[in-house]
Design a protein around this motif. Structure first.
Motif, PDB file in Angstrom:
ATOM      1  N   SER A 266       0.910  -1.152  -0.007  1.00  0.00           N
ATOM      2  CA  SER A 266      -0.111  -0.034  -0.011  1.00  0.00           C
ATOM      3  C   SER A 266       0.968   1.278   0.097  1.00  0.00           C
ATOM      4  CB  SER A 266      -1.124  -0.171   1.212  1.00  0.00           C
ATOM      5  OG  SER A 266      -1.771   1.250   1.240  1.00  0.00           O
ATOM      6  N   TRP A 267       0.513   2.162  -0.759  1.00  0.00           N
ATOM      7  CA  TRP A 267       1.212   3.304  -0.987  1.00  0.00           C
ATOM      8  C   TRP A 267       0.683   4.516   0.268  1.00  0.00           C
ATOM      9  CZ3 TRP A 267       4.859   5.732  -4.219  1.00  0.00           C
ATOM     10  CH2 TRP A 267       5.105   6.998  -4.383  1.00  0.00           C
ATOM     11  N   ASN A 268       1.732   4.826   0.931  1.00  0.00           N
ATOM     12  CA  ASN A 268       1.429   5.833   2.018  1.00  0.00           C
ATOM     13  C   ASN A 268       2.036   7.069   1.770  1.00  0.00           C
ATOM     14  OD1 ASN A 268       1.536   7.020   4.424  1.00  0.00           O
ATOM     15  ND2 ASN A 268       2.102   5.448   5.693  1.00  0.00           N
ATOM     16  N   THR A 269       1.003   7.724   1.289  1.00  0.00           N
ATOM     17  CA  THR A 269       1.152   9.161   0.850  1.00  0.00           C
ATOM     18  C   THR A 269       1.855  10.116   1.517  1.00  0.00           C
ATOM     19  OG1 THR A 269      -0.940   8.776  -0.796  1.00  0.00           O
ATOM     20  CG2 THR A 269       0.179  11.330  -0.615  1.00  0.00           C
ATOM     21  N   ARG A 270       1.404  10.033   2.911  1.00  0.00           N
ATOM     22  CA  ARG A 270       1.795  10.995   4.019  1.00  0.00           C
ATOM     23  C   ARG A 270       3.281  10.693   4.286  1.00  0.00           C
ATOM     24  NH1 ARG A 270      -1.859  11.488   9.349  1.00  0.00           N
ATOM     25  NH2 ARG A 270      -3.149  12.437   7.641  1.00  0.00           N
ATOM     26  N   ALA A 271       3.513   9.360   4.423  1.00  0.00           N
ATOM     27  CA  ALA A 271       5.138   9.020   4.689  1.00  0.00           C
ATOM     28  C   ALA A 271       5.909   9.433   3.484  1.00  0.00           C
ATOM     29  CB  ALA A 271       5.316   7.568   5.037  1.00  0.00           C
ATOM     30  N   THR A 272       5.325   9.335   2.380  1.00  0.00           N
ATOM     31  CA  THR A 272       6.117   9.494   1.383  1.00  0.00           C
ATOM     32  C   THR A 272       6.416  11.275   1.116  1.00  0.00           C
ATOM     33  OG1 THR A 272       5.243   7.804   0.003  1.00  0.00           O
ATOM     34  CG2 THR A 272       6.265   9.408  -1.393  1.00  0.00           C
ATOM     35  N   VAL A 273       5.383  12.114   1.014  1.00  0.00           N
ATOM     36  CA  VAL A 273       5.528  13.412   1.092  1.00  0.00           C
ATOM     37  C   VAL A 273       6.504  14.017   2.142  1.00  0.00           C
ATOM     38  CG1 VAL A 273       4.527  15.608   1.593  1.00  0.00           C
ATOM     39  CG2 VAL A 273       3.236  13.710   0.180  1.00  0.00           C
ATOM     40  N   ALA A 274       6.281  13.261   3.490  1.00  0.00           N
ATOM     41  CA  ALA A 274       7.256  13.469   4.677  1.00  0.00           C
ATOM     42  C   ALA A 274       8.799  13.372   4.308  1.00  0.00           C
ATOM     43  CB  ALA A 274       6.713  12.800   6.061  1.00  0.00           C
ATOM     44  N   ALA A 275       9.000  11.990   3.664  1.00  0.00           N
ATOM     45  CA  ALA A 275      10.437  11.565   3.444  1.00  0.00           C
ATOM     46  C   ALA A 275      10.987  12.543   2.083  1.00  0.00           C
ATOM     47  CB  ALA A 275      10.345  10.206   2.861  1.00  0.00           C
ATOM     48  N   LEU A 276      10.131  12.937   1.146  1.00  0.00           N
ATOM     49  CA  LEU A 276      10.488  13.842   0.192  1.00  0.00           C
ATOM     50  C   LEU A 276      10.920  14.965   0.823  1.00  0.00           C
ATOM     51  CD1 LEU A 276       8.223  12.735  -2.615  1.00  0.00           C
ATOM     52  CD2 LEU A 276      10.684  12.367  -2.493  1.00  0.00           C
ATOM     53  N   THR A 277       9.920  15.562   1.554  1.00  0.00           N
ATOM     54  CA  THR A 277      10.166  17.191   2.258  1.00  0.00           C
ATOM     55  C   THR A 277      11.477  16.891   3.135  1.00  0.00           C
ATOM     56  OG1 THR A 277       7.734  17.332   2.491  1.00  0.00           O
ATOM     57  CG2 THR A 277       9.312  18.922   3.513  1.00  0.00           C
ATOM     58  N   GLY A 278      11.734  16.021   3.765  1.00  0.00           N
ATOM     59  CA  GLY A 278      12.989  15.951   4.421  1.00  0.00           C
ATOM     60  C   GLY A 278      14.280  15.847   3.779  1.00  0.00           C
TER      61      GLY A 278
END
Length: 281
Positions: A266-278
Motif C-alpha cells: 500500500s502506497w503511504n502518501t503521507r509518509a512519502t511526502v514527509a520523506a521527500l520534504t525531509g
C-alpha cells in the motif's frame, strides 16, 4: 417492527439527535421487505429521510410512484458521475487527443471544429451507451462480473488510452478501450449503482433514470472540456503538457495501483511526502 398485515401506508414520526450530533444529522427509514411490492433484503434504499424539526411523514407500502423513483435515481446518477476519479481520468485521456490529429509519431491541431465536435460527442457517447447496455444485462438478465475483474478491465482500458496519446497511430483503435471501460463499468458495479431496495415494478424506471443522470453529466462535462481544449490545441506547449506529461503521470498512478493490487503493498502518501520534504530540506 414486523407487520403481519401490510397496510397501504405508514405515518412515521422521528426526532433525530440534533442535540448530540448537530442540526445536520439525518434519520433514515428503510423498508427491509414488503410482500405487497416484492421488495426483499433492502439495506440501502431509504423510503423517508428525517432531519431535526421535521413533522411526521407518510410512506406508501403499495409501491412508490414512478415519478418519485425517477427523480431520486436521476440525482443518484448525477452524483455518481462526480464520485469516481476514473471519470476525470477518462475525460482527460479521451479529450486531450480529440482536438488533435495524428501525424506520424506526433500530433497536429485539427482545423475543422464541427466534424471534430461531432466525433467527440460520438466517442463520449460510447461510454454511457455501453454502460447502459451492460447495466441492463447485469440487472435484468443476471449477467455480472466480480468487482475486482471490472476494476482491472477499467484500469487497463485507461492505460490503453494513455498509451494511445504517447503512440498517436494507435488512436484509430480508441473505441475499443472505451467499450471495454463502459461494459466493465456497467457489469461490475451493477449492484452498487442500480436501484437496490426499489420495488420490482420500478426497477427499470430507476435503472434508466440513474443512467440518464450519469450520461447527462458525462456528456455535458465532456463537451465542455472539449470546448475548453479547442482554443488551446494550437498552443506550443499543448503537445508536451496534454499529450506527453499528462498520460505519463496517469500511467505512473495506475502503475502504482497495479502494484498495490498485485502485491498487497500500500502506497503511504503521507509518509512519502514527509520523506521527500525531509530529503529536499
Amino acid at each position: 417492527p414486523e407487520l403481519t398485515l401490510v397496510p397501504d401506508a405508514l405515518t412515521i414520526g422521528f426526532r433525530p439527535l440534533a442535540d448530540v450530533l448537530g442540526r445536520e444529522h439525518s434519520g433514515l427509514v428503510l423498508i427491509e421487505s414488503n410482500t405487497r411490492t416484492g421488495l426483499r433484503h433492502n439495506e440501502s434504499y431509504a423510503s423517508l429521510v428525517f432531519q431535526p424539526g421535521n413533522r411526521p411523514q407518510v410512506t406508501s407500502l403499495v409501491g412508490e410512484h414512478p415519478a418519485s423513483v425517477f427523480e431520486t435515481f436521476v440525482v443518484r446518477g448525477v452524483l455518481h458521475a462526480f464520485h469516481d476519479t476514473e471519470h476525470l481520468a477518462l475525460w482527460i485521456l479521451l479529450l486531450a487527443g480529440l482536438v488533435m490529429i495524428p501525424a506520424g509519431m506526433t500530433w497536429q491541431a485539427r482545423a475543422a471544429f464541427r466534424p471534430t465536435a461531432l466525433r467527440a460527442a460520438a466517442l463520449l457517447a460510447v461510454i454511457p451507451g455501453s454502460n447502459l447496455v451492460a447495466h441492463l444485462l447485469a440487472r435484468l438478465g443476471g449477467l455480472a462480473v466480480p468487482v475486482p475483474v471490472a476494476e482491472w478491465a477499467i484500469v487497463l482500458g485507461l492505460v490503453a488510452l494513455a498509451v494511445m496519446l504517447l503512440v498517436p497511430h494507435l488512436v484509430r483503435f480508441v473505441a475499443v478501450p472505451l467499450v471495454v471501460i463502459g461494459v466493465a463499468h456497467g457489469l461490475g458495479f451493477a449492484t452498487q449503482m442500480t436501484p437496490t431496495g426499489v420495488d420490482p415494478g420500478n426497477v427499470l424506471v430507476a435503472l434508466l433514470a440513474f443512467n440518464l443522470g450519469f450520461s447527462a453529466v458525462f456528456m455535458i462535462g465532456g463537451l465542455a472540456g472539449f470546448a475548453l481544449l479547442w482554443p488551446l490545441r494550437g498552443w506550443q506547449a499543448y503537445t508536451v503538457v496534454a499529450l506527453r506529461i499528462a498520460p505519463m503521470c496517469l500511467l505512473l498512478l495506475y502503475g502504482i495501483w497495479v502494484v498495490e493490487r498485485s502485491t498487497g503493498w500500500s502506497w503511504n502518501t503521507r509518509a512519502t511526502v514527509a520523506a521527500l520534504t525531509g530529503w529536499l530540506s
